[in-house]
Write an enzyme that holds these catalytic residues in place. Structure first.
Site, PDB file in Angstrom:
ATOM      1  N   ASP A 262       1.428  -1.817  -2.272  1.00 54.22           N
ATOM      2  CA  ASP A 262       0.548  -2.602  -3.136  1.00 54.22           C
ATOM      3  C   ASP A 262       0.749  -4.064  -2.743  1.00 54.22           C
ATOM      4  OD1 ASP A 262      -1.233  -3.501  -5.006  1.00 54.22           O
ATOM      5  OD2 ASP A 262      -0.465  -2.273  -6.645  1.00 54.22           O
TER       6      ASP A 262
HETATM    7  C1  BGC Z   1      -3.534  -3.891  -7.363  1.00 55.56           C
HETATM    8  C2  BGC Z   1      -4.160  -2.911  -6.397  1.00 55.56           C
HETATM    9  C3  BGC Z   1      -5.234  -3.608  -5.589  1.00 55.56           C
HETATM   10  C4  BGC Z   1      -4.597  -4.783  -4.854  1.00 55.56           C
HETATM   11  C5  BGC Z   1      -5.557  -5.555  -3.968  1.00 55.56           C
HETATM   12  C6  BGC Z   1      -3.073  -5.164  -6.665  1.00 55.56           C
HETATM   13  O1  BGC Z   1      -2.733  -6.135  -7.593  1.00 55.56           O
HETATM   14  O2  BGC Z   1      -2.455  -3.294  -8.031  1.00 55.56           O
HETATM   15  O3  BGC Z   1      -4.715  -1.833  -7.108  1.00 55.56           O
HETATM   16  O4  BGC Z   1      -5.832  -2.713  -4.710  1.00 55.56           O
HETATM   17  O5  BGC Z   1      -4.069  -5.679  -5.817  1.00 55.56           O
HETATM   18  O6  BGC Z   1      -6.478  -6.253  -4.733  1.00 55.56           O
END
Ligand code: BGC
Length: 720
Positions: A262
């Protein structure tokens, strides 16, 4: 004779097709692998390392001299996100407006895996048109607490419903040669302290509740990528969790694709590299300071991470590229087509849940109504942006008021009053303070309601109030909405309350006061059209709740056991397997609305539940039929839910568990034989002593119902 001859010819033709295809496939596999081997031989260590960390907010480096493109990803899950520039601000392009798809819990409320496939397929088409080869979707962590800020992005509290939808979403996306990135692996069930909290969950609950949808997405859906969650599991960050990534995912489930962190969720170099993470993503600059950049190069040189480990990661990335950006005969990408709008409309119209039809106000009797007061900020608000990652710059979004006007403005006068202000500016981790009822807005709403034949009142949350990175503080209706409901229903008892939200709210007082209640969601570009069609009866509501609405937050398992949000950065999932309705049913706690609940404009009568035989072996399938008759005037779609219960067991069991469901269309007066099937192996529990799934012999009860608490027919079977 002639017939026989043609039968032989046909058979021969199919044999050639079959073996010809199989050969071609093996050959293709060999050539892809050979190509990947050849590329890996050519790459320098520096080039390999460059491929393993971000070089932009949504990309990682390619190698131009060898024709390896950059790896391009994008959010999900509500559609393909607009392009952003460093710092996350909009890139202000004119080419990246997309279709806004209904949120995850809306999709789950349809209980319709075919719609999940279409959602994935259409979003995949848009991703391809935008050259985003990995969609960071679908997201389906279990709804452990109704407060979780991302409940709206996720599907359900039930692992079976979750898994059925996850598999089809993945298949749909990947049918477009776009990789699905299933997220967030695993046990990311709250946003409070999400990047520091450690989840302690017992092995049985992990296997039976939190992992099944991930397992199904990988082993059945064949998802090509997965995102590790921010949190720790049993003290170890998910992005460097050997047990989760190496043992379970890549070992037991034989995952061949890429584990993507993530964003900003990587915390080490050597551990993460050796324990299964393949690609480090994030946004802060400079990228060479990332754990998987210079530090990884140094660790390889120091012998702490082997070249073999690096090559495995590069191989996985190339393997995903050969399925996506470098695939043969890729389909053409398409944006914002009428078919995409139709998919959104179908999901939205099947997701809306009729919770209460007091005084039979619905469907609207348009011939007897001359004027309607449409009240509430949510009637004119759009829902495509907000909530951090899951925002979509929608090409268009039909609000509820516009949808109603389009359908009814010729016959009925419509007056709008805002009723409350839905502006929400959260302080980080302080999601409880919302604007109070505004007396001027309240007065105007009362006046509008009084001077109309009836009122439709739109309340609920919005995309600022429900968001990633924070949980709600409680379930109460925000923005002074309860006061507005009280005032408007007193001014005009003929009021329909439409609640818009992606997670449970406390609507107990509205239910008790016997109001008509419709539950709607962040329902995509076609929101208002679908809603207007449900209210006017063009579409018969068929949505069913994908999670329990507790009468009191304290009834919910994590809250009843004081096991949320944890202490000293640890949260103990004390409820074990008793998540959602499993808890409410087993503990005999009456919820406000139960899992699987949803009314229709018609009635269904169940009869004659039958199984193919009485006793089964563990390798059998239980074939089940049940007759469902539409006894009312409206055609409608009913979701038959099949739960299984085992009273005497060697392990603690939930009172019942969903094991099959099917949505069918039934004409008025028609009776349908609904066929369902449960593989006996799905009745297994996870035995922590032997680390195996065990089908316990004995008697099982099958319960067919229209919700988890409205069981219409039962049967028993024996497993030997
Ligand atoms: C989220 C993800 C997301 C990523 C990119 C993170 O903060 O948990 O689900 O895909 O950001 O935006």
């Amino acid at each position: 004779m002639k017939n026989r001859l043609s039968a032989y010819l046909l058979c021969g033709f199919f044999m050639v097709m079959l073996f010809g295809t199989a050969n071609a496939q093996t050959k293709k596999k060999q050539t892809t692998e050979a190509k990947i081997d050849a590329i890996i031989k050519e790459l320098t260590l520096e080039e390999k390392i460059d491929m393993l960390h971000a070089n932009g907010i949504f990309s990682s480096a390619g190698v131009e001299r060898l024709g390896i493109p950059e790896l391009m990803t994008d959010d999900g899950p509500l559609g393909v996100r607009e392009d952003v520039k460093p710092g996350w601000g909009s890139a202000n392009l004119t080419t990246d407006s997309a279709t806004f798809f209904p949120n995850g819990s809306a999709l789950a409320a349809t209980w319709n895996p075919e719609l999940a496939y279409r959602y994935g397929h259409d979003m995949g088409e848009e991703a391809r048109a935008r050259k985003k080869y990995i969609m960071l979707a679908p997201a389906f962590n279990i709804a452990r607490t109704p407060l979780c800020g991302r409940t709206y992005e996720y599907y359900s509290e039930d692992p079976f419903l979750n898994a059925r939808l996850a598999v089809q979403s993945v298949k749909g996306i990947q049918s477009q040669h776009i990789a699905a990135c299933v997220k967030h692996f695993a046990a990311n069930n709250q946003e409070v302290e999400r990047d520091r909290i450690s989840v302690d969950v017992d092995e049985r609950a992990l296997r039976e509740i939190y992992l099944p949808a991930f397992k199904a997405a990988i082993t059945e859906g064949n998802a090509w990528t997965i995102m590790s969650a921010y949190n720790k599991l049993r003290g170890v960050y998910c992005s460097e969790n050997d047990y989760l990534l190496n043992k379970i995912l890549k070992g037991e489930w034989k995952f061949k694709g890429v584990v993507i962190s993530d964003w900003g969720g990587t915390h080490s170099t050597v551990n993460a590299a050796n324990h299964g993470l393949d690609l480090e993503m994030g946004s802060p600059l400079p990228y060479n300071t990332y754990y998987f950049a210079d530090k990884l190069l140094d660790s390889v040189k120091a012998g702490k991470v082997t070249v073999k480990v690096i090559d495995d990661k590069v191989r996985r990335i190339l393997w995903v590229m050969y399925h996506t950006s470098l695939s043969d005969n890729p389909p053409a990408g398409k944006m914002n087509t009428p078919e995409h709008s139709k998919t959104v409309y179908d999901i939205a119209s099947e997701s809306i849940v009729l919770l209460k039809n007091a005084r039979h106000l619905l469907p609207l009797n348009t011939s007897s109504i001359k004027s309607i007061a449409v009240i509430g900020d949510n009637a004119t608000r759009t829902f495509h942006l907000g909530g951090f990652g899951a925002g979509v710059k929608a090409k268009y979004e039909v609000t509820a008021l516009v949808g109603l006007r389009k359908r009814l403005a010729n016959e009925i006068k419509m007056y709008y009053a805002q009723g409350y202000s839905g502006v929400y500016r959260p302080l980080r981790r302080d999601a409880g303070k919302t604007t109070k009822a505004d007396s001027a807005m309240l007065q105007q709403a009362i006046f509008t309601a009084k001077s109309s034949d009836m009122a439709i009142l739109f309340i609920g949350g919005n995309r600022d109030y429900e968001s990633e990175s924070r949980d709600r503080k409680d379930l109460s209706l925000p923005f002074g909405e309860q006061a507005l409901v009280d005032a408007v229903t007193a001014a005009n008892p003929k009021t329909i309350v439409v609640v818009v939200g992606g997670a449970p709210y406390d609507i107990g007082k509205i239910k008790k006061n016997n109001q008509t209640i419709v539950w709607s969601w962040y329902n995509g570009s076609e929101n208002g059209n679908a809603l207007a069609d449900v209210l006017t009866g063009k579409v018969n509501p068929s949505g069913k709740l994908p999670f329990t609405f507790p009468a009191d937050l304290k009834d919910s398992p994590a809250h009843a056991l004081d096991a949320y949000p944890g202490e000293n950065l640890k949260v103990d999932y004390k409820e074990g397997i008793l998540v959602g309705y499993r808890w409410f049913d087993t503990k005999k706690i009456e919820p406000l609305y139960c899992f699987g609940y949803g009314l229709s404009y018609t009635d269904y009568q169940y009869s004659g539940l039958k199984t193919s035989k009485k006793s089964y072996q563990p390798s059998d399938n239980i074939a089940i039929t049940v007759k469902v008759k539409n006894t009312g005037k409206y055609a409608g779609k009913e979701t038959v839910q099949l739960y299984v219960s085992k009273e005497k067991s060697v392990v603690d069991r939930a009172e019942k568990e969903l094991k099959a469901f099917k949505k069918v269309m039934i004409a008025p007066g028609e009776t349908i034989d609904v066929r369902l099937s449960i593989p006996v192996k799905d009745l297994a529990y996870y035995d922590v002593k032997t680390s195996k799934w065990v089908v316990e012999p004995g008697t099982y009860k099958l319960l067919a119902g229209t919700s988890s608490r409205d069981i219409k027919e039962t049967a028993t079977i024996i497993v030997n």
